[in-house]
Design an enzyme around this catalytic site. Structure first.
Site, mmCIF file in Angstrom:
data_model
loop_
_atom_site.group_PDB
_atom_site.id
_atom_site.type_symbol
_atom_site.label_atom_id
_atom_site.label_comp_id
_atom_site.label_asym_id
_atom_site.label_seq_id
_atom_site.Cartn_x
_atom_site.Cartn_y
_atom_site.Cartn_z
ATOM 1 N N SER A 1 0.858 -1.182 0.000
ATOM 2 C CA SER A 1 0.000 0.000 0.000
ATOM 3 C C SER A 1 0.892 1.229 0.000
ATOM 4 O O SER A 1 2.022 1.185 0.513
ATOM 5 C CB SER A 1 -0.895 0.023 1.249
ATOM 6 O OG SER A 1 -1.527 1.283 1.413
ATOM 7 N N TYR B 1 -1.284 -0.677 10.237
ATOM 8 C CA TYR B 1 -1.405 -0.960 8.807
ATOM 9 C C TYR B 1 -0.163 -0.506 8.044
ATOM 10 O O TYR B 1 0.382 -1.248 7.213
ATOM 11 C CB TYR B 1 -2.659 -0.270 8.260
ATOM 12 C CG TYR B 1 -2.981 -0.604 6.825
ATOM 13 C CD1 TYR B 1 -3.546 -1.833 6.494
ATOM 14 C CD2 TYR B 1 -2.749 0.309 5.799
ATOM 15 C CE1 TYR B 1 -3.861 -2.141 5.181
ATOM 16 C CE2 TYR B 1 -3.056 0.008 4.482
ATOM 17 C CZ TYR B 1 -3.615 -1.216 4.170
ATOM 18 O OH TYR B 1 -3.921 -1.527 2.875
#
Length: 252
Positions: free
Chosen positions: A150, A162
């Site tokens: 990501s 994350y």
């Protein structure tokens, strides 16, 4: 690599980006090993693959569990006798600020459970599946591993867990690309920006509006665009050890 009749495993294939990748590869003639923790979701993907005259088998698996991952890849080997590609797409969000302070008082902090759940699925799951997938591919002398990272890997407010997990996933691309080349295995990573998925649909409306305004092309990515990037990587045998950002110009 020509993916017709090649066996490609996809984690997180039950929904979202994983499902879109599965359907795209099915249309290109790949034989799919669909992996997810939720059988009902997998069965929906299976039906859509079959509607496109594709071939697939389902493997219910929690990618954070070493015994389950080992069993799933053993089952893939038993059923298909080979593995040519792996897309590590399984991932979760448990967003939250590191700490929240109101009027000088600590009112909330990210829990260890929030942190560990994301690390377990996103990073440890990628490691376990990459390890087992590589072992099967090495036996055949060829293969491609694609890790879905990501752009949040560079750091993003409210996503300590994350961002850390996706930074780790990206570092594995370089490490494995160097280690596995001797076995005929290429490794690539994709760093998506903000895509229209079930996870982004759960974002607060005000956060989504701010995000869309920040994307230079003016809209979220579509799952089919990510699937096209997966196809490109599989087809181009000179790609390895690198990340491809697909984010509409967004930089975090």
């Amino acid at each position: 690599m020509d993916i017709k009749q090649k066996v490609i495993a996809i984690t997180g294939a039950g929904r979202g980006l994983g499902r879109a990748i599965a359907l795209s590869l099915a249309e290109q003639g790949a034989v799919l090993a669909l992996m997810d923790v939720n059988r009902a979701d997998l069965e929906v993907t299976e039906a859509e693959v079959h509607s496109r005259d594709g071939r697939c088998a389902l493997f219910v698996c929690n990618v954070a569990s070493e015994p389950e991952v080992e069993a799933a890849f053993a089952a893939i080997d038993e059923q298909f006798g080979a593995l040519h590609g792996l897309v590590n797409c399984a991932g979760i969000l448990r967003d939250g600020m590191l700490i929240k302070v109101k009027e000088g008082e600590l009112v909330e902090k990210m829990s260890l459970a929030q942190w560990q759940a994301v690390i377990d699925v996103n990073l440890t799951g990628t490691f376990l599946c990459g390890r087992e997938g590589a072992a099967l591919m090495a036996r055949g002398g060829q293969g491609v591993i694609i890790n879905i990272s990501s752009i949040a890997r560079a750091g993003n407010m409210g996503q300590s867990n994350y961002a850390a997990s996706k930074a780790g996933v990206a570092s594995l691309v370089v490490t494995w690309g160097r280690e596995l080349a001797r076995h005929g295995i290429r490794v690539m990573g994709i760093a998506p920006g903000v895509f229209a998925t079930d996870m982004t649909a759960a974002m607060k409306p005000e956060a989504m509006a701010r995000m869309q305004q920040a994307i230079p092309v003016g809209h979220l990515g579509e799952a089919a665009q990510l699937a096209q990037t997966v196809q490109f990587i599989l087809a181009n045998d000179y790609l390895s050890g690198r990340m491809i950002e697909i984010d509409g110009g967004l930089r975090l």
